[in-house]
Design a protein around this motif. Structure first.
Motif, PDB file in Angstrom:
ATOM      1  N   UNK A  84       0.810  -1.155  -0.081  1.00  0.00           N
ATOM      2  CA  UNK A  84      -0.114   0.061   0.080  1.00  0.00           C
ATOM      3  C   UNK A  84       0.773   1.201   0.078  1.00  0.00           C
ATOM      4  N   UNK A  85       1.935   1.216   0.881  1.00  0.00           N
ATOM      5  CA  UNK A  85       2.831   2.389   0.833  1.00  0.00           C
ATOM      6  C   UNK A  85       3.433   2.566  -0.520  1.00  0.00           C
ATOM      7  N   UNK A  86       3.914   1.455  -1.182  1.00  0.00           N
ATOM      8  CA  UNK A  86       4.424   1.667  -2.399  1.00  0.00           C
ATOM      9  C   UNK A  86       3.679   2.295  -3.579  1.00  0.00           C
ATOM     10  N   UNK A  87       2.265   1.932  -3.449  1.00  0.00           N
ATOM     11  CA  UNK A  87       1.328   2.265  -4.624  1.00  0.00           C
ATOM     12  C   UNK A  87       1.222   3.726  -4.168  1.00  0.00           C
ATOM     13  N   UNK A  88       1.174   4.325  -2.871  1.00  0.00           N
ATOM     14  CA  UNK A  88       0.845   5.749  -2.499  1.00  0.00           C
ATOM     15  C   UNK A  88       2.215   6.653  -3.000  1.00  0.00           C
ATOM     16  N   UNK A  89       3.272   5.808  -2.771  1.00  0.00           N
ATOM     17  CA  UNK A  89       4.507   6.548  -3.152  1.00  0.00           C
ATOM     18  C   UNK A  89       4.632   6.477  -4.782  1.00  0.00           C
ATOM     19  N   UNK A  90       3.962   5.948  -5.509  1.00  0.00           N
ATOM     20  CA  UNK A  90       3.818   5.758  -6.955  1.00  0.00           C
ATOM     21  C   UNK A  90       5.131   5.002  -7.506  1.00  0.00           C
ATOM     22  N   UNK A  91       5.351   3.825  -6.373  1.00  0.00           N
ATOM     23  CA  UNK A  91       6.435   2.786  -7.114  1.00  0.00           C
ATOM     24  C   UNK A  91       5.656   1.682  -7.519  1.00  0.00           C
TER      25      UNK A  91
END
Length: 94
Positions: A84-91
């Motif tokens: 989820x954090x990766x998606x939010x960071x655009x990764x």
């Protein structure tokens, strides 16, 4: 295996066919408040989530799964948090 005798209760006489036909569900004859007070019906398990998780099947490298499992109980939740954090960071664009 021997059959168990039916359960009986001397304080609760057997109902007649006429009495059984007259019976109605408690929800139909009680007010909503009365029904809630006497009802023990509830859904089992957790309350429904506002944003329920989606079940998926995914194939991952064994080393990745082993690393998360090594962190103990809750490893799937931690994996979800990191994704989820990766998606939010655009990764998430390959």
């Amino acid at each position: 295996m021997a059959r168990k005798p039916p359960l009986t209760d001397s304080d609760a006489p057997v109902l007649t066919e006429a009495e059984l036909r007259e019976m109605r569900p408690a929800r139909d004859v009680l007010t909503a408040d009365e029904f809630a007070a006497v009802s023990s019906v509830r859904k089992a398990g957790r309350p429904a989530a506002a944003t329920p998780k989606v079940p998926v099947t995914i194939r991952l490298d064994p080393t990745t799964v082993d690393a998360f499992k090594a962190t103990g109980r809750g490893w799937q939740t931690r994996m979800n948090t990191i994704l989820t954090e990766a998606v939010k960071a655009g990764r998430h664009d390959g």
